[in-house]
Design an enzyme around this catalytic site. Structure first.
Site, PDB file in Angstrom:
ATOM      1  N   ASP A  74     -10.261  42.543  12.656  1.00 10.63           N
ATOM      2  CA  ASP A  74      -9.463  43.386  13.563  1.00 10.63           C
ATOM      3  C   ASP A  74      -8.546  44.387  12.859  1.00 10.63           C
ATOM      4  O   ASP A  74      -7.749  45.039  13.529  1.00 10.63           O
ATOM      5  CB  ASP A  74      -8.617  42.535  14.538  1.00 10.63           C
ATOM      6  CG  ASP A  74      -9.459  41.994  15.691  1.00 10.63           C
ATOM      7  OD1 ASP A  74     -10.591  42.492  15.864  1.00 10.63           O
ATOM      8  OD2 ASP A  74      -8.987  41.091  16.386  1.00 10.63           O
ATOM      9  N   LYS A 117     -12.144  47.778  10.363  1.00  5.10           N
ATOM     10  CA  LYS A 117     -13.264  48.110   9.462  1.00  5.10           C
ATOM     11  C   LYS A 117     -14.368  48.867  10.184  1.00  5.10           C
ATOM     12  O   LYS A 117     -14.861  49.877   9.692  1.00  5.10           O
ATOM     13  CB  LYS A 117     -13.842  46.823   8.845  1.00  5.10           C
ATOM     14  CG  LYS A 117     -12.845  46.038   8.015  1.00  5.10           C
ATOM     15  CD  LYS A 117     -13.465  44.768   7.454  1.00  5.10           C
ATOM     16  CE  LYS A 117     -13.816  43.741   8.507  1.00  5.10           C
ATOM     17  NZ  LYS A 117     -12.646  43.211   9.253  1.00  5.10           N
ATOM     18  N   THR A 118     -14.759  48.357  11.347  1.00  5.28           N
ATOM     19  CA  THR A 118     -15.880  48.971  12.056  1.00  5.28           C
ATOM     20  C   THR A 118     -15.481  50.317  12.640  1.00  5.28           C
ATOM     21  O   THR A 118     -16.242  51.289  12.564  1.00  5.28           O
ATOM     22  CB  THR A 118     -16.385  48.010  13.150  1.00  5.28           C
ATOM     23  OG1 THR A 118     -16.708  46.764  12.524  1.00  5.28           O
ATOM     24  CG2 THR A 118     -17.626  48.558  13.834  1.00  5.28           C
ATOM     25  N   HIS A 131     -15.722  37.142   8.796  1.00  2.35           N
ATOM     26  CA  HIS A 131     -15.355  36.720   7.458  1.00  2.35           C
ATOM     27  C   HIS A 131     -16.491  35.967   6.757  1.00  2.35           C
ATOM     28  O   HIS A 131     -16.787  36.205   5.587  1.00  2.35           O
ATOM     29  CB  HIS A 131     -14.104  35.837   7.533  1.00  2.35           C
ATOM     30  CG  HIS A 131     -13.719  35.239   6.223  1.00  2.35           C
ATOM     31  ND1 HIS A 131     -13.335  36.022   5.151  1.00  2.35           N
ATOM     32  CD2 HIS A 131     -13.691  33.962   5.796  1.00  2.35           C
ATOM     33  CE1 HIS A 131     -13.073  35.232   4.123  1.00  2.35           C
ATOM     34  NE2 HIS A 131     -13.282  33.983   4.497  1.00  2.35           N
TER      35      HIS A 131
HETATM   36  P1  GDP Z   1     -12.725  45.023  12.424  1.00  2.00           P
HETATM   37  O1  GDP Z   1     -12.757  43.633  12.959  1.00  2.00           O
HETATM   38  O2  GDP Z   1     -11.951  45.089  11.146  1.00  2.00           O
HETATM   39  O3  GDP Z   1     -14.053  45.670  12.327  1.00  2.00           O
HETATM   40  O4  GDP Z   1     -11.835  45.900  13.475  1.00  2.00           O
HETATM   41  P2  GDP Z   1     -12.316  46.899  14.618  1.00  2.00           P
HETATM   42  O5  GDP Z   1     -12.779  48.185  14.056  1.00  2.00           O
HETATM   43  O6  GDP Z   1     -13.219  46.181  15.548  1.00  2.00           O
HETATM   44  O7  GDP Z   1     -10.909  47.196  15.334  1.00  2.00           O
HETATM   45  C1  GDP Z   1     -10.125  46.165  15.890  1.00  2.00           C
HETATM   46  C2  GDP Z   1      -9.152  46.745  16.909  1.00  2.00           C
HETATM   47  O8  GDP Z   1      -8.228  47.607  16.285  1.00  2.00           O
HETATM   48  C3  GDP Z   1      -9.850  47.574  17.997  1.00  2.00           C
HETATM   49  O9  GDP Z   1      -9.224  47.334  19.221  1.00  2.00           O
HETATM   50  C4  GDP Z   1      -9.612  48.989  17.535  1.00  2.00           C
HETATM   51  O10 GDP Z   1      -9.629  49.920  18.587  1.00  2.00           O
HETATM   52  C5  GDP Z   1      -8.238  48.896  16.894  1.00  2.00           C
HETATM   53  N1  GDP Z   1      -8.101  49.920  15.855  1.00  2.00           N
HETATM   54  C6  GDP Z   1      -8.970  50.191  14.864  1.00  2.00           C
HETATM   55  N2  GDP Z   1      -8.527  51.204  14.088  1.00  2.00           N
HETATM   56  C7  GDP Z   1      -7.341  51.579  14.620  1.00  2.00           C
HETATM   57  C8  GDP Z   1      -6.395  52.601  14.265  1.00  2.00           C
HETATM   58  O11 GDP Z   1      -6.551  53.360  13.316  1.00  2.00           O
HETATM   59  N3  GDP Z   1      -5.279  52.679  15.034  1.00  2.00           N
HETATM   60  C9  GDP Z   1      -5.059  51.861  16.100  1.00  2.00           C
HETATM   61  N4  GDP Z   1      -3.944  52.033  16.779  1.00  2.00           N
HETATM   62  N5  GDP Z   1      -5.931  50.908  16.462  1.00  2.00           N
HETATM   63  C10 GDP Z   1      -7.060  50.766  15.740  1.00  2.00           C
HETATM   64 MG    MG Z   2     -15.930  44.838  12.663  1.00  2.00          MG
END
Ligand code: GDP
Ligand code: MG
Length: 389
Positions: free
Chosen positions: A21, A24-25, A84
Site C-alpha cells: 500500500d 508500488k503499483t 510481500h
Molecule cells: P502497493 O500495494 O504498494 O502496490 O500500493 P498501491 O499502488 O496499490 O496503492 C495503495 C493505495 O495508496 C491506493 O489507494 C492508492 O490510490 C494510494 N496511493 C498510491 N500512490 C499515491 C500517491 O502518490 N498519493 C496518494 N495520496 N495516494 C497514493
Molecule cells: Mg501493488
C-alpha cells in the site's frame, strides 16, 4: 506483421519494492503513463498491473507483472508484485533478476516492516543499486517527509547501500497518473535518477547461452514456448539448444521479447523462445535451456550459507545434519539434504557456515550460483555454491 524489436538502447531489468500500500503499483502505472506521453512506451493501467498473471506450481503461487518502458537513454523491463510473499519468492529464486530497484516508501507512513525486509532481500540477492521514491508526497508535509528521508537513508546505510549517495526523489504516483504537471515532473525526475544512478550491468554476452525457464506456454500449431531472462550468452533463430530437464536437444524456431520478434536475444533480455518438437508437458519452470555441451548437471555441492535469524522471519531453532528443506536454484526448487560436517554439528538462526548439500535431482550447478533455502512456505536461508562435487 509484428513490429520487430530493435535494440537501440541498453536494456535493464528493474522493479518496484516496498511495503504493501505504499504505492508500488500506482507508481508503476504512472511511469508508463508519463513515458507514453514522450513516445515509445505503451501506457499500462493500474488494473492490468495489479492483476498480475498467477503461476501455480507445486502449491506455490507466484505473482509478477512485467511492464516495459523506454526513457531517452534506456529500455527497461520492470517488475511489480502484489504481495510481500511474492517479493520473497521471486527475488530470492532469481525469477526477478533486478539490475536495480525503486524502493517505494510512503512519505505519510515512513519505513514499515516490509520496507526493511525488501532492502535486506535486495542485498542478499545482489541488487547493488537502489533509488528511493518517497511516494504520496502530495499528502505529506515537508518536515515529516524530511524525517522519513533521513530514516530511509539510515536504513540503506545499515544494509551497505551508502544511504547518503542514494537518490531520494519525492513523488506522487497517484497525482502523476491523474496528469498533474507538478507530479508528472516528479516521476520524470525519478526516472532521470534511475537512468543516471543505476549502471548498465556487465552482461556475459560472450559466454555460452543459458536461460533458466520461468514459464512454459503451448501455442497451438506452433509448439512449445519457454520464457525467462537470458542469464548469459546470446541466442538466435536456428540455434541448437539443450533443454536440461527432459534432456532433449532441439532448435530455436522463434525469439520474441514483449510480443515482438527479435533477431538475437542476449544476456539480460526477457524473452520467449519457441522450441521445435518439444512435446507439451516435457519442459517446466526450473528447467534450463543452454548451448549444447556446455553444462553438466550434478546434485552435490558445498556452499556458504546464511541462516536467517528469527527476527528476519527465519527459523526459531537450529538446523542439523540431515535437515531436508527445499533449495531454490535459478527458477528450480528441489529438495536437498544438508550435511554440516564433523566440526559444526548445528547451525543457529543468524549463523553463516559452510555446508554440503545433496539435491534430490541433478541440476546445472556452478560456483557462485546463488540460492535460497525454504521450508513450510518461508525463507530460512540464503547461500552461494562454492564447489560442485
Ligand atoms: P502497493 O500495494 O504498494 O502496490 O500500493 P498501491 O499502488 O496499490 O496503492 C495503495 C493505495 O495508496 C491506493 O489507494 C492508492 O490510490 C494510494 N496511493 C498510491 N500512490 C499515491 C500517491 O502518490 N498519493 C496518494 N495520496 N495516494 C497514493
Ligand atoms: Mg501493488
Amino acid at each position: 506483421s509484428k513490429q520487430v524489436y530493435a535494440r537501440t538502447k541498453p536494456h535493464l531489468n528493474i522493479g518496484t519494492m516496498g511495503h504493501v500500500d505504499h504505492g508500488k503499483t500506482t507508481l508503476t502505472a504512472a511511469i508508463t503513463k508519463v513515458l507514453s506521453e514522450r513516445g515509445a512506451t505503451r501506457y499500462v493501467a493500474f488494473d492490468r498491473i495489479d492483476r498480475a498473471p498467477e503461476e501455480a506450481r507445486r502449491g506455490i503461487t507466484i505473482n509478477v507483472a512485467h511492464v516495459e518502458y523506454e526513457t531517452d537513454t534506456r529500455h527497461y523491463a520492470h517488475v511489480d508484485m502484489p504481495g510481500h510473499a511474492d517479493y520473497v519468492k521471486n527475488m530470492i529464486t532469481g525469477a526477478a533478476q533486478l539490475d536495480g530497484a525503486i524502493l517505494v516508501v510512503s512519505a505519510l507512513d515512513g519505513i514499515m516492516p516490509q520496507t526493511a525486509e525488501h532492502v535486506l532481500l535486495a542485498r542478499q540477492v545482489g541488487v547493488d543499486h537502489i533509488v528511493v521514491a518517497l511516494n504520496k508526497a502530495d499528502g505529506a508535509d515537508d518536515e515529516l517527509t524530511d524525517l522519513v528521508e533521513l530514516e530511509v537513508r539510515e536504513l540503506l546505510t545499515a544494509h551497505g547501500y551508502g544511504g547518503d549517495a542514494v537518490p531520494v526523489v519525492r513523488v506522487s504516483g497517484l497525482r502523476a497518473l491523474e496528469g498533474d504537471p507538478r507530479w508528472t515532473a516528479s516521476v520524470e525526475a525519478l526516472l532521470d535518477a534511475v537512468d543516471t544512478y543505476v549502471p548498465v550491468p556487465v552482461r556475459y554476452v560472450e559466454a555460452p547461452f543459458l536461460l533458466p525457464v520461468e514459464s512454459v506456454l503451448t501455442i497451438t500449431g506452433r509448439g512449445t514456448v519457454v520464457t525467462g531472462a537470458v542469464e548469459r550468452g546470446t541466442v538466435r533463430v536456428g540455434d541448437r539448444v539443450m533443454v536440461h530437464g527432459p534432456d532433449t536437444e532441439t532448435v530455436v524456431t522463434g525469439v520474441e521479447t514483449f510480443g515482438r520478434p527479435m533477431e538475437s536475444a542476449q544476456a539480460g533480455d526477457n524473452v520467449a523462445l519457441l522450441l521445435r518438437g518439444v512435446p507439451r508437458g516435457a519442459v517446466r519452470r526450473g528447467h534450463v535451456v543452454a548451448a549444447p555441451g556446455t553444462l553438466v548437471p550434478r546434485r552435490r555441492f558445498t556452499a556458504r550459507v546464511y541462516v536467517l535469524s528469527t527476527r528476519e522471519g527465519g527459523r526459531a531453532t537450529p538446523i542439523t545434519t540431515g535437515y531436508r528443506p527445499q533449495f531454490y536454484l535459478r527458477t528450480a526448487d528441489v529438495v536437498g539434504t544438508v550435511d554440516l560436517g564433523p566440526t559444526t554439528p548445528t547451525a543457529r538462526p543468524g549463523d553463516t557456515l559452510t555446508m554440503t548439500v545433496e539435491l534430490g535431482r541433478d541440476l546445472p550447478l556452478e560456483p557462485g550460483l546463488g540460492f535460497a533455502i525454504r521450508e513450510g512456505g518461508r525463507t530460512v536461508g540464503a547461500g552461494t555454491v562454492t564447489e560442485v562435487l
